[in-house]
Design a protein around this motif. Structure first.
Motif, PDB file in Angstrom:
ATOM      1  N   TYR A  27       0.822  -1.093  -0.076  1.00 10.37           N
ATOM      2  CA  TYR A  27      -0.069  -0.075   0.071  1.00 10.37           C
ATOM      3  C   TYR A  27       0.833   1.297  -0.162  1.00 10.37           C
ATOM      4  CZ  TYR A  27      -3.632  -3.258   1.613  1.00 10.37           C
ATOM      5  OH  TYR A  27      -4.453  -4.365   1.532  1.00 10.37           O
ATOM      6  N   THR A  28       0.299   2.326  -0.703  1.00 14.22           N
ATOM      7  CA  THR A  28       0.748   3.682  -0.178  1.00 14.22           C
ATOM      8  C   THR A  28       0.315   3.970   1.098  1.00 14.22           C
ATOM      9  OG1 THR A  28       0.928   4.246  -2.714  1.00 14.22           O
ATOM     10  CG2 THR A  28       0.481   6.002  -0.765  1.00 14.22           C
ATOM     11  N   VAL A  29       1.458   4.556   1.896  1.00 15.54           N
ATOM     12  CA  VAL A  29       0.970   5.022   3.344  1.00 15.54           C
ATOM     13  C   VAL A  29       1.132   6.391   3.440  1.00 15.54           C
ATOM     14  CG1 VAL A  29       1.320   4.483   5.644  1.00 15.54           C
ATOM     15  CG2 VAL A  29       1.631   2.649   4.182  1.00 15.54           C
ATOM     16  N   GLY A  30       0.102   6.905   4.081  1.00 12.17           N
ATOM     17  CA  GLY A  30      -0.045   8.257   4.455  1.00 12.17           C
ATOM     18  C   GLY A  30       0.002   8.443   6.174  1.00 12.17           C
ATOM     19  N   TRP A  31       0.432   9.654   6.497  1.00  8.14           N
ATOM     20  CA  TRP A  31       0.379  10.151   7.994  1.00  8.14           C
ATOM     21  C   TRP A  31      -0.574  11.152   7.941  1.00  8.14           C
ATOM     22  CZ3 TRP A  31       1.500   7.466  12.278  1.00  8.14           C
ATOM     23  CH2 TRP A  31       2.638   6.450  12.082  1.00  8.14           C
ATOM     24  N   PHE A  32      -1.483  11.179   8.865  1.00  8.45           N
ATOM     25  CA  PHE A  32      -2.362  12.580   8.974  1.00  8.45           C
ATOM     26  C   PHE A  32      -2.241  12.802  10.455  1.00  8.45           C
ATOM     27  CE2 PHE A  32      -4.733  12.858   4.877  1.00  8.45           C
ATOM     28  CZ  PHE A  32      -4.307  11.602   4.274  1.00  8.45           C
ATOM     29  N   ARG A  33      -2.844  14.060  10.767  1.00 13.44           N
ATOM     30  CA  ARG A  33      -2.875  14.328  12.139  1.00 13.44           C
ATOM     31  C   ARG A  33      -4.222  15.243  12.493  1.00 13.44           C
ATOM     32  NH1 ARG A  33       2.241  18.570  12.579  1.00 13.44           N
ATOM     33  NH2 ARG A  33       1.353  20.351  11.382  1.00 13.44           N
ATOM     34  N   GLN A  34      -4.681  15.237  13.482  1.00  9.45           N
ATOM     35  CA  GLN A  34      -5.991  15.724  13.963  1.00  9.45           C
ATOM     36  C   GLN A  34      -5.739  16.489  15.346  1.00  9.45           C
ATOM     37  OE1 GLN A  34      -9.635  13.839  13.508  1.00  9.45           O
ATOM     38  NE2 GLN A  34     -10.841  15.341  13.424  1.00  9.45           N
ATOM     39  N   ALA A  35      -5.728  17.680  15.433  1.00  5.26           N
ATOM     40  CA  ALA A  35      -5.630  18.550  16.690  1.00  5.26           C
ATOM     41  C   ALA A  35      -7.132  18.545  17.093  1.00  5.26           C
ATOM     42  CB  ALA A  35      -4.942  19.761  16.564  1.00  5.26           C
ATOM     43  N   ALA A  36      -7.149  19.034  18.525  1.00  3.82           N
ATOM     44  CA  ALA A  36      -8.418  19.058  18.936  1.00  3.82           C
ATOM     45  C   ALA A  36      -9.430  20.368  18.182  1.00  3.82           C
ATOM     46  CB  ALA A  36      -8.347  19.508  20.428  1.00  3.82           C
ATOM     47  N   TYR A  89      -1.925  11.174  15.444  1.00  5.77           N
ATOM     48  CA  TYR A  89      -1.444  10.862  14.357  1.00  5.77           C
ATOM     49  C   TYR A  89      -2.043   9.840  14.109  1.00  5.77           C
ATOM     50  CZ  TYR A  89       1.887  14.918  14.402  1.00  5.77           C
ATOM     51  OH  TYR A  89       2.351  16.475  14.384  1.00  5.77           O
ATOM     52  N   TYR A  90      -2.302   9.607  12.707  1.00  5.19           N
ATOM     53  CA  TYR A  90      -3.032   8.472  12.219  1.00  5.19           C
ATOM     54  C   TYR A  90      -2.385   8.224  11.016  1.00  5.19           C
ATOM     55  CZ  TYR A  90      -7.256   9.902  14.863  1.00  5.19           C
ATOM     56  OH  TYR A  90      -8.115  10.290  15.711  1.00  5.19           O
ATOM     57  N   CYS A  91      -2.098   6.674  10.665  1.00  2.00           N
ATOM     58  CA  CYS A  91      -1.577   6.130   9.480  1.00  2.00           C
ATOM     59  C   CYS A  91      -2.621   5.639   8.618  1.00  2.00           C
ATOM     60  CB  CYS A  91      -0.394   5.388   9.621  1.00  2.00           C
ATOM     61  SG  CYS A  91      -0.693   3.776  10.539  1.00  2.00           S
ATOM     62  N   ALA A  92      -2.592   5.773   7.525  1.00  3.13           N
ATOM     63  CA  ALA A  92      -3.648   5.149   6.557  1.00  3.13           C
ATOM     64  C   ALA A  92      -3.093   4.669   5.228  1.00  3.13           C
ATOM     65  CB  ALA A  92      -4.439   6.490   6.035  1.00  3.13           C
ATOM     66  N   ALA A  93      -3.793   3.678   4.669  1.00  6.19           N
ATOM     67  CA  ALA A  93      -3.178   3.018   3.560  1.00  6.19           C
ATOM     68  C   ALA A  93      -4.161   3.213   2.452  1.00  6.19           C
ATOM     69  CB  ALA A  93      -3.013   1.432   3.950  1.00  6.19           C
ATOM     70  N   ARG A  94      -3.671   3.122   1.402  1.00  7.58           N
ATOM     71  CA  ARG A  94      -4.092   3.400   0.090  1.00  7.58           C
ATOM     72  C   ARG A  94      -3.763   2.278  -0.965  1.00  7.58           C
ATOM     73  NH1 ARG A  94      -3.221   7.745  -4.745  1.00  7.58           N
ATOM     74  NH2 ARG A  94      -5.417   7.941  -5.249  1.00  7.58           N
ATOM     75  N   ARG A  95      -4.787   1.567  -1.711  1.00 10.38           N
ATOM     76  CA  ARG A  95      -4.569   0.557  -2.556  1.00 10.38           C
ATOM     77  C   ARG A  95      -3.766   0.847  -3.706  1.00 10.38           C
ATOM     78  NH1 ARG A  95     -10.017  -0.819  -0.977  1.00 10.38           N
ATOM     79  NH2 ARG A  95     -10.896   0.240  -2.484  1.00 10.38           N
ATOM     80  N   VAL A  96      -3.741   2.274  -3.970  1.00 10.58           N
ATOM     81  CA  VAL A  96      -3.121   2.781  -5.221  1.00 10.58           C
ATOM     82  C   VAL A  96      -1.461   2.803  -4.983  1.00 10.58           C
ATOM     83  CG1 VAL A  96      -2.910   4.456  -6.963  1.00 10.58           C
ATOM     84  CG2 VAL A  96      -5.109   3.874  -6.174  1.00 10.58           C
ATOM     85  N   VAL A  97      -0.770   1.968  -5.521  1.00 14.13           N
ATOM     86  CA  VAL A  97       0.505   1.605  -4.772  1.00 14.13           C
ATOM     87  C   VAL A  97       1.561   2.797  -5.495  1.00 14.13           C
ATOM     88  CG1 VAL A  97       0.222  -0.574  -4.000  1.00 14.13           C
ATOM     89  CG2 VAL A  97       1.390  -0.002  -6.516  1.00 14.13           C
ATOM     90  N   PHE A  98       1.217   3.368  -6.573  1.00 19.74           N
ATOM     91  CA  PHE A  98       2.349   4.250  -7.017  1.00 19.74           C
ATOM     92  C   PHE A  98       2.001   5.787  -6.915  1.00 19.74           C
ATOM     93  CE2 PHE A  98       4.254   1.062  -9.166  1.00 19.74           C
ATOM     94  CZ  PHE A  98       3.331   0.052  -9.675  1.00 19.74           C
ATOM     95  N   THR A 103      -5.281  13.871   0.495  1.00 22.79           N
ATOM     96  CA  THR A 103      -6.720  13.852   1.179  1.00 22.79           C
ATOM     97  C   THR A 103      -7.198  12.706   1.573  1.00 22.79           C
ATOM     98  OG1 THR A 103      -7.553  13.368  -1.134  1.00 22.79           O
ATOM     99  CG2 THR A 103      -7.409  15.698  -0.482  1.00 22.79           C
ATOM    100  N   ALA A 104      -7.866  12.820   2.956  1.00 22.69           N
ATOM    101  CA  ALA A 104      -8.040  11.529   3.607  1.00 22.69           C
ATOM    102  C   ALA A 104      -9.111  10.723   3.037  1.00 22.69           C
ATOM    103  CB  ALA A 104      -8.527  12.140   4.861  1.00 22.69           C
ATOM    104  N   ARG A 105     -10.166  11.296   1.998  1.00 18.66           N
ATOM    105  CA  ARG A 105     -10.792  10.432   1.436  1.00 18.66           C
ATOM    106  C   ARG A 105     -10.115   9.541   0.235  1.00 18.66           C
ATOM    107  NH1 ARG A 105     -11.758  12.702  -3.536  1.00 18.66           N
ATOM    108  NH2 ARG A 105     -11.184  14.725  -3.880  1.00 18.66           N
ATOM    109  N   GLU A 106      -9.135   9.659   0.135  1.00 18.61           N
ATOM    110  CA  GLU A 106      -8.303   9.051  -1.020  1.00 18.61           C
ATOM    111  C   GLU A 106      -7.738   7.652  -0.348  1.00 18.61           C
ATOM    112  OE1 GLU A 106      -6.826  11.204  -4.698  1.00 18.61           O
ATOM    113  OE2 GLU A 106      -6.617  12.647  -2.851  1.00 18.61           O
ATOM    114  N   TYR A 107      -7.815   7.402   0.959  1.00 23.25           N
ATOM    115  CA  TYR A 107      -7.305   6.456   1.600  1.00 23.25           C
ATOM    116  C   TYR A 107      -8.288   5.548   2.070  1.00 23.25           C
ATOM    117  CZ  TYR A 107      -2.634   8.679   1.449  1.00 23.25           C
ATOM    118  OH  TYR A 107      -1.555   9.197   1.018  1.00 23.25           O
ATOM    119  N   ASP A 108      -7.811   4.270   1.983  1.00 30.98           N
ATOM    120  CA  ASP A 108      -8.851   3.200   2.070  1.00 30.98           C
ATOM    121  C   ASP A 108      -8.983   2.530   3.570  1.00 30.98           C
ATOM    122  OD1 ASP A 108      -7.303   2.349  -0.985  1.00 30.98           O
ATOM    123  OD2 ASP A 108      -9.506   2.918  -0.888  1.00 30.98           O
ATOM    124  N   TYR A 109      -7.922   2.428   4.092  1.00 25.17           N
ATOM    125  CA  TYR A 109      -7.793   2.020   5.733  1.00 25.17           C
ATOM    126  C   TYR A 109      -7.128   2.820   6.606  1.00 25.17           C
ATOM    127  CZ  TYR A 109      -8.459  -2.185   2.420  1.00 25.17           C
ATOM    128  OH  TYR A 109      -8.917  -2.902   1.269  1.00 25.17           O
TER     129      TYR A 109
END
Length: 120
Positions: A27-36, A89-98, A103-109
Motif C-alpha cells: 500500500y501507499t501509506v500516509g500520515w495524517f494528524r488531527q488536533a482538537a 497522528y493516524y496512519c492510513a493505507a491506500r490501494r493505489v501503490v504508485f 486527502t483523507a478520502r483517498e485512503y482506504d484503511y
C-alpha cells in the motif's frame, strides 16, 4: 487490513519522536494528524514503490517519512517539534501503490491514532 501506529508521546519543543505504522500488504501509506477542534490534515505520504514521497508544507524539512517493505513498516521521523505539531497522528493505507494522495478520502484503511504532545 490492520494498521498499527505507535511511537507517540510527550516531548518538549525542539525534541524528536519517531512514529511507526505496521501493516500487511502492498500500500501507499500516509500520515495524517488531527488536533482538537480541527479537521484531519495530511502530514506526509510514501508510495509502495519508487518510492514517491510527499510532505505538507508545515512539516517539510523537519519530518522524514520512510519505509521498510521487508518489515511492512512506515516510519515518520519528527524533528524540531513545535507546539503546533500537537495532535493525534493516524496512519492510513491506500490501494493505489504508485501515487501518494494528500486527502483523507483517498485512503482506504485507517489505523488507530497515537497522541503526540509537544510542550512549549
Amino acid at each position: 487490513v490492520q494498521l498499527q501506529a505507535s511511537g507517540g508521546g510527550s516531548v518538549q519543543a525542539g525534541g524528536s519522536l519517531r512514529l511507526s505504522c505496521v501493516f500487511s500488504g502492498r500500500y501507499t501509506v500516509g500520515w495524517f494528524r488531527q488536533a482538537a477542534g480541527t479537521e484531519r490534515e495530511f502530514v506526509a505520504g510514501i508510495s509502495w514503490s519508487g518510492p514517491r514521497i510527499l510532505y505538507s508544507d508545515s512539516v517539510k524539512g523537519r519530518f522524514t517519512i520512510s519505509r521498510d517493505n521487508a518489515k511492512n513498516t512506515v516510519y515518520l521521523q519528527m524533528n524540531s517539534l513545535k507546539y503546533e505539531d500537537t495532535a493525534v497522528y493516524y496512519c492510513a493505507a491506500r490501494r493505489v501503490v504508485f501515487v501518494v494522495a494528500s486527502t483523507a478520502r483517498e485512503y482506504d484503511y485507517w489505523g488507530q491514532g497515537t497522541q503526540v504532545t509537544v510542550s512549549s
